[in-house]
Design a protein around this motif. Sequence first.
Motif, PDB file in Angstrom:
ATOM      1  N   GLY A  33       0.812  -1.215   0.000  1.00  0.00           N
ATOM      2  CA  GLY A  33       0.000   0.000   0.000  1.00  0.00           C
ATOM      3  C   GLY A  33       0.843   1.261   0.000  1.00  0.00           C
ATOM      4  N   ASN A  34       1.944   1.257   0.755  1.00  0.00           N
ATOM      5  CA  ASN A  34       2.825   2.430   0.769  1.00  0.00           C
ATOM      6  C   ASN A  34       3.458   2.652  -0.603  1.00  0.00           C
ATOM      7  OD1 ASN A  34       2.313   2.881   3.474  1.00  0.00           O
ATOM      8  ND2 ASN A  34       4.051   1.667   4.174  1.00  0.00           N
ATOM      9  N   GLY A  35       3.825   1.554  -1.271  1.00  0.00           N
ATOM     10  CA  GLY A  35       4.384   1.679  -2.613  1.00  0.00           C
ATOM     11  C   GLY A  35       3.381   2.214  -3.610  1.00  0.00           C
ATOM     12  N   LEU A  36       2.144   1.766  -3.506  1.00  0.00           N
ATOM     13  CA  LEU A  36       1.104   2.269  -4.405  1.00  0.00           C
ATOM     14  C   LEU A  36       0.825   3.749  -4.163  1.00  0.00           C
ATOM     15  CD1 LEU A  36      -1.531  -0.617  -4.444  1.00  0.00           C
ATOM     16  CD2 LEU A  36       0.124  -0.039  -6.205  1.00  0.00           C
ATOM     17  N   ARG A  37       0.872   4.164  -2.916  1.00  0.00           N
ATOM     18  CA  ARG A  37       0.622   5.584  -2.597  1.00  0.00           C
ATOM     19  C   ARG A  37       1.643   6.471  -3.295  1.00  0.00           C
ATOM     20  NH1 ARG A  37       2.241   6.597   3.163  1.00  0.00           N
ATOM     21  NH2 ARG A  37       4.228   6.314   2.089  1.00  0.00           N
ATOM     22  N   ASP A  38       2.912   6.094  -3.222  1.00  0.00           N
ATOM     23  CA  ASP A  38       3.948   6.901  -3.876  1.00  0.00           C
ATOM     24  C   ASP A  38       3.877   6.784  -5.393  1.00  0.00           C
ATOM     25  OD1 ASP A  38       4.837   7.567  -1.355  1.00  0.00           O
ATOM     26  OD2 ASP A  38       6.360   5.990  -1.305  1.00  0.00           O
ATOM     27  N   ALA A  39       3.534   5.606  -5.893  1.00  0.00           N
ATOM     28  CA  ALA A  39       3.511   5.406  -7.344  1.00  0.00           C
ATOM     29  C   ALA A  39       2.405   6.204  -8.002  1.00  0.00           C
ATOM     30  CB  ALA A  39       3.355   3.923  -7.655  1.00  0.00           C
ATOM     31  N   PHE A  40       1.257   6.326  -7.364  1.00  0.00           N
ATOM     32  CA  PHE A  40       0.119   7.017  -7.960  1.00  0.00           C
ATOM     33  C   PHE A  40       0.035   8.485  -7.575  1.00  0.00           C
ATOM     34  CE2 PHE A  40      -1.525   2.650  -8.381  1.00  0.00           C
ATOM     35  CZ  PHE A  40      -1.869   2.686  -9.714  1.00  0.00           C
ATOM     36  N   ASN A  41       1.047   8.974  -6.910  1.00  0.00           N
ATOM     37  CA  ASN A  41       1.066  10.402  -6.529  1.00  0.00           C
ATOM     38  C   ASN A  41       1.469  11.231  -7.737  1.00  0.00           C
ATOM     39  OD1 ASN A  41       1.388  12.928  -5.424  1.00  0.00           O
ATOM     40  ND2 ASN A  41       2.533  12.214  -3.635  1.00  0.00           N
ATOM     41  N   PRO A  42       0.578  12.035  -8.336  1.00  0.00           N
ATOM     42  CA  PRO A  42       0.903  12.803  -9.550  1.00  0.00           C
ATOM     43  C   PRO A  42       2.031  13.800  -9.352  1.00  0.00           C
ATOM     44  CG  PRO A  42      -1.464  12.760  -9.161  1.00  0.00           C
ATOM     45  CD  PRO A  42      -0.829  12.251  -7.931  1.00  0.00           C
ATOM     46  N   SER A  43       2.208  14.283  -8.128  1.00  0.00           N
ATOM     47  CA  SER A  43       3.255  15.279  -7.889  1.00  0.00           C
ATOM     48  C   SER A  43       4.651  14.682  -8.006  1.00  0.00           C
ATOM     49  CB  SER A  43       3.086  15.891  -6.499  1.00  0.00           C
ATOM     50  OG  SER A  43       3.245  14.906  -5.497  1.00  0.00           O
ATOM     51  N   LEU A  44       4.746  13.336  -7.975  1.00  0.00           N
ATOM     52  CA  LEU A  44       6.046  12.684  -8.103  1.00  0.00           C
ATOM     53  C   LEU A  44       6.298  12.194  -9.514  1.00  0.00           C
ATOM     54  CD1 LEU A  44       6.061  10.536  -4.824  1.00  0.00           C
ATOM     55  CD2 LEU A  44       7.140  12.754  -5.241  1.00  0.00           C
ATOM     56  N   ARG A  45       5.432  12.528 -10.455  1.00  0.00           N
ATOM     57  CA  ARG A  45       5.606  12.049 -11.818  1.00  0.00           C
ATOM     58  C   ARG A  45       6.880  12.618 -12.434  1.00  0.00           C
ATOM     59  NH1 ARG A  45       1.279  12.054 -16.869  1.00  0.00           N
ATOM     60  NH2 ARG A  45       2.607  10.837 -18.260  1.00  0.00           N
ATOM     61  N   GLY A  46       7.677  11.725 -12.953  1.00  0.00           N
ATOM     62  CA  GLY A  46       8.937  12.125 -13.577  1.00  0.00           C
ATOM     63  C   GLY A  46      10.074  12.287 -12.601  1.00  0.00           C
ATOM     64  N   VAL A  47       9.798  12.110 -11.280  1.00  0.00           N
ATOM     65  CA  VAL A  47      10.839  12.245 -10.285  1.00  0.00           C
ATOM     66  C   VAL A  47      11.578  10.931 -10.131  1.00  0.00           C
ATOM     67  CG1 VAL A  47      11.329  12.763  -7.850  1.00  0.00           C
ATOM     68  CG2 VAL A  47       9.518  13.994  -9.052  1.00  0.00           C
ATOM     69  N   GLU A  48      12.885  10.953 -10.212  1.00  0.00           N
ATOM     70  CA  GLU A  48      13.680   9.732 -10.084  1.00  0.00           C
ATOM     71  C   GLU A  48      13.833   9.356  -8.617  1.00  0.00           C
ATOM     72  OE1 GLU A  48      14.595   7.812 -12.470  1.00  0.00           O
ATOM     73  OE2 GLU A  48      13.863   9.116 -14.046  1.00  0.00           O
TER      74      GLU A  48
END
Length: 473
Positions: free
Chosen positions: A458-473
């Motif tokens: 669940g924690n991994g999904l939260r970060d993966a689907f966070n639009p503000s982190l899109r494109g962030v390495e």
Amino acid sequence: MMNNIDKSKLVLVHKQSDTINDIPLETKEIGYYQDSWNRFKKNKASFVAFIIICFILLFVIVGPHLKNYNLFERSTVNAARLANLTPRIPFLEDFGVFDGTKTITVGRRYLLHMADPENEFGHGIILEGLPQELLDDPNHPDFVGIRSFTVKVDYYKYVNYRASYMPEDYYSILDEVNNGNSNLNPLAPVIRTLRQEQFDEYMAKNYIIDVRRIVQQQNPDAPGTFYYQYEVRLDQFKVSLDQLPEDTYFWFGTTGEGKDLFTEIWKGAAVSLTMAFWVTLINAVIGLTIGSIVGYYGGVLDLLFDRFVEIVSSVPFLAVLTLLVLRFGSAEWVIIIAFTATGWIGSYGTGRLQFYRFKNREYVLAARTLGASDGRIMFKHIFPNTLGLIVTGYALAIPSFVFTEASFSFLGIINYQTSTSVGMLIQRGQAVMQNHPHLLLFPATYIAILMIAFNLFGNGLRDAFNPSLRGVE
């Protein structure tokens, strides 16, 4: 100092005849979900948890069919003859771990009967703890008055020997017989009566230890004809499993009813996870639908639903569950209704909060200005931004349901009539944990692994689907 500069060097880098072109992108455009998957894979802990969950789901499907066996008779007495066997796992048994052995206390006369060199059926049962002096001299003075010994045994052979070759209460019954009660047969608990066809089949398979008596019976369907009944003693392992104790592997041991614990855990997991899926789905559909509408439109609708939710949430869940179980029993559909009666409130709050939060953002206002409908704004622009939190919540809702259902099963409030959940296995294991710790160890380990894996997932999904982190390495 400016006058000392050579003016011939002050020329344009690109002359007017030159054309400057943009460099074309060599990479493909990455969509929102592909980018989310790429970020999720980089989270090692969450990805490992995802693999563990996949393995759990795989075993939920195939686990109950990996080690099937059927007792020849499903009565409590006969099933219990293979009860509480200790775990035995190939390869690990070579290191003395889960090797099917157990340290038990055995009565002196019973112990000597098994260890008798002339007893061909007792070989290999006792592994450690039996004094050699007692074997050489059963009346050895050092052991006078000692009625039992603690020894390490091959528990599979021991259980089969006790159930097949000598009943557990053999000596107590035999003493009663010697005291004058000749109506009691010391072998009665393991005697089976067979008809001719079954007798021939068992003889061919070498299931029969000995034949105690042959009785001629008159055939009621054909007067004047007779048939034979054979009272025999059977090897329980051969009849039940069609194999010898030394060839038998119960990876997690057996339950008090003689069932394979490995199979029972995955059957219970299938019940719990299936119900968790339906509860989560129903709560999501009801809660998110109402919450998104209320959060987006607000106003009077928001006030009315807030009051309604306050009333529903004030009803204790335990009271709802108890009343439904007392009225309708512990069928699966009753438990689902109990968990969804107030369970949708959490989804409602999440949906309402997220849609209220994002409905006045600049991109939403721009979409509304360009004529986008409310439905398109809600599900095209707002919903993807809330997806991370929503997915995380539901990823955690599944283990939360499993843990809650297991807790109430452990307390005896939930008691399925047609199936067994992992919580019920833990309850039964806790009652006998001192003598048979494997009955508690494996179900509790499954619950612990499931909870940890889903939390990391669940924690991994939260970060993966966070639009503000899109494109962030």
